[in-house]
Design a protein around this motif. Structure first.
Motif, mmCIF file in Angstrom:
data_model
loop_
_atom_site.group_PDB
_atom_site.id
_atom_site.type_symbol
_atom_site.label_atom_id
_atom_site.label_comp_id
_atom_site.label_asym_id
_atom_site.label_seq_id
_atom_site.Cartn_x
_atom_site.Cartn_y
_atom_site.Cartn_z
ATOM 1 N N LEU A 147 3.941 1.524 -1.055
ATOM 2 C CA LEU A 147 4.612 1.597 -2.350
ATOM 3 C C LEU A 147 3.668 2.205 -3.390
ATOM 4 O O LEU A 147 4.057 3.068 -4.183
ATOM 5 C CB LEU A 147 5.022 0.184 -2.768
ATOM 6 C CG LEU A 147 6.157 0.035 -3.767
ATOM 7 C CD1 LEU A 147 7.428 0.599 -3.189
ATOM 8 C CD2 LEU A 147 6.363 -1.442 -4.091
ATOM 9 N N ASP A 148 2.413 1.734 -3.351
ATOM 10 C CA ASP A 148 1.383 2.229 -4.272
ATOM 11 C C ASP A 148 1.242 3.745 -4.114
ATOM 12 O O ASP A 148 1.248 4.497 -5.087
ATOM 13 C CB ASP A 148 0.061 1.518 -3.961
ATOM 14 C CG ASP A 148 -0.943 1.661 -5.085
ATOM 15 O OD1 ASP A 148 -0.986 2.746 -5.701
ATOM 16 O OD2 ASP A 148 -1.685 0.702 -5.349
ATOM 17 N N LYS A 149 1.166 4.200 -2.854
ATOM 18 C CA LYS A 149 0.994 5.635 -2.596
ATOM 19 C C LYS A 149 2.198 6.436 -3.078
ATOM 20 O O LYS A 149 2.055 7.522 -3.634
ATOM 21 C CB LYS A 149 0.761 5.868 -1.100
ATOM 22 C CG LYS A 149 -0.666 5.573 -0.700
ATOM 23 C CD LYS A 149 -0.918 5.902 0.756
ATOM 24 C CE LYS A 149 -2.381 5.629 1.090
ATOM 25 N NZ LYS A 149 -2.589 5.483 2.527
ATOM 26 N N VAL B 178 0.839 -1.197 0.000
ATOM 27 C CA VAL B 178 0.000 0.000 0.000
ATOM 28 C C VAL B 178 0.877 1.252 0.000
ATOM 29 O O VAL B 178 0.648 2.205 -0.754
ATOM 30 C CB VAL B 178 -0.957 -0.009 1.216
ATOM 31 C CG1 VAL B 178 -1.663 1.330 1.364
ATOM 32 C CG2 VAL B 178 -1.980 -1.124 1.083
#
Lengths: 66, 222
Positions: free
Chosen positions: A52-54, A50
């Motif tokens: 990393l995604d952000k 999560v």
């Protein structure tokens, strides 16, 4: 006196909950301990994903503005 | 929230699969399988995830050939890369299981060899890609290779093992599939949701890889 009885009630409630949790984890040859370990590992990995995604979303935003 | 719900769903489903796969009742007494029949909730979703990711990559390969848009090439190559990761996890978990089921890390078997050759085909995809400097040419060669590799891969990994006369792998050749072992539908309660969860997670990781590839590609353009 009433205040103490309230505290006492909470403590006993927690103690009850605690023993229920203990009973759960000691049951079925402690397999639930293994499950909890796996869930902890996977949850942290998912949390990292999560994050990393952000971060990638942030980089994309920065690039688009620039 | 509208964009994120499926990512949250994948985490919830996988945690459910970890919990259910280990603690729910299952047919724990089938011949040599024993409790390893529970691997069906962990090992098999890896392969399904790989198949779905490669299917997506195939579609984007076709799209690239139709439109020549560089981002379709990024999509195709990113999905193949993550698909290979899931394939390796499938091979590793399968090999470890084989050691304690058949006594060997690897045996001559249509299911195993089909999967191994199928993966080698996609390894060659990367050798091909990395050997071409020019972006447009690399995209075209990759897409053509991808479009031809996918049907062969499906034949090797799905059709060939199921048509084989003899196989030790559950669900292939003459070995019983889990659908015939799971008489009380115990495994299904976990397996289907586990597969959906892992497919969603695989797509999530692959899209992250795709977004990174696109950032890098746009940097090179400037």
């Amino acid at each position: 006196m009433r205040k103490y009885s309230l505290i006492l009630m909470f403590v006993s409630l927690f103690a009850m909950a605690d023993s229920a949790v203990n009973d759960f984890f000691y049951s079925s040859g402690k397999i639930y301990v293994v499950i909890a370990v796996l869930v902890i590992i996977f949850s942290l990995l998912a949390y990292y994903l999560v994050r990393l995604d952000k971060k990638i979303t942030q980089v994309e935003k920065d690039r688009n503005e620039a | 929230m509208r964009k994120y719900w499926w990512k949250i769903l994948s985490i919830v489903l996988i945690i459910y699969a970890i919990f259910g796969g280990l603690s729910f009742p299952a047919p724990d007494d089938v011949e040599i399988l024993g409790k390893t029949i529970r691997n069906v909730s962990y090992h098999v979703p890896m392969w399904f995830t790989m198949l779905i990711l490669l299917t997506v990559s195939y579609v984007y390969g076709l799209k690239y050939l139709a439109n020549n848009r560089p981002k379709d090439d990024s999509m195709a190559s990113s999905f193949i890369k993550v698909a290979m990761l899931f394939g390796l996890m499938g091979l590793a978990t399968g090999s470890f299981w084989a050691r304690f089921t058949w006594g060997f890390w690897w045996i001559e078997d249509p299911k195993l060899n089909g999967a191994a050759i199928g993966m080698l085909i996609y390894m060659a995809y990367y050798i091909l890609r990395n050997s071409i400097e020019d972006e447009i040419q690399r995209g075209k060669f990759s897409a053509v290779y991808n479009v031809f590799a996918f049907p062969i891969f499906i034949v090797l990994i799905v059709i060939y093992p199921s048509m084989a006369d003899v196989s030790n792998h559950p669900g292939a050749g003459d070995s019983a599939a889990f659908s015939s072992l799971d008489l009380d539908n115990d495994l299904r309660k976990v397996f289907y949701l586990a597969t959906i969860g892992w497919i969603l997670l695989g797509v999530w990781v692959a899209t992250l890889k795709y977004r990174l590839t696109e950032i890098k590609r746009k940097d090179e353009e400037i």
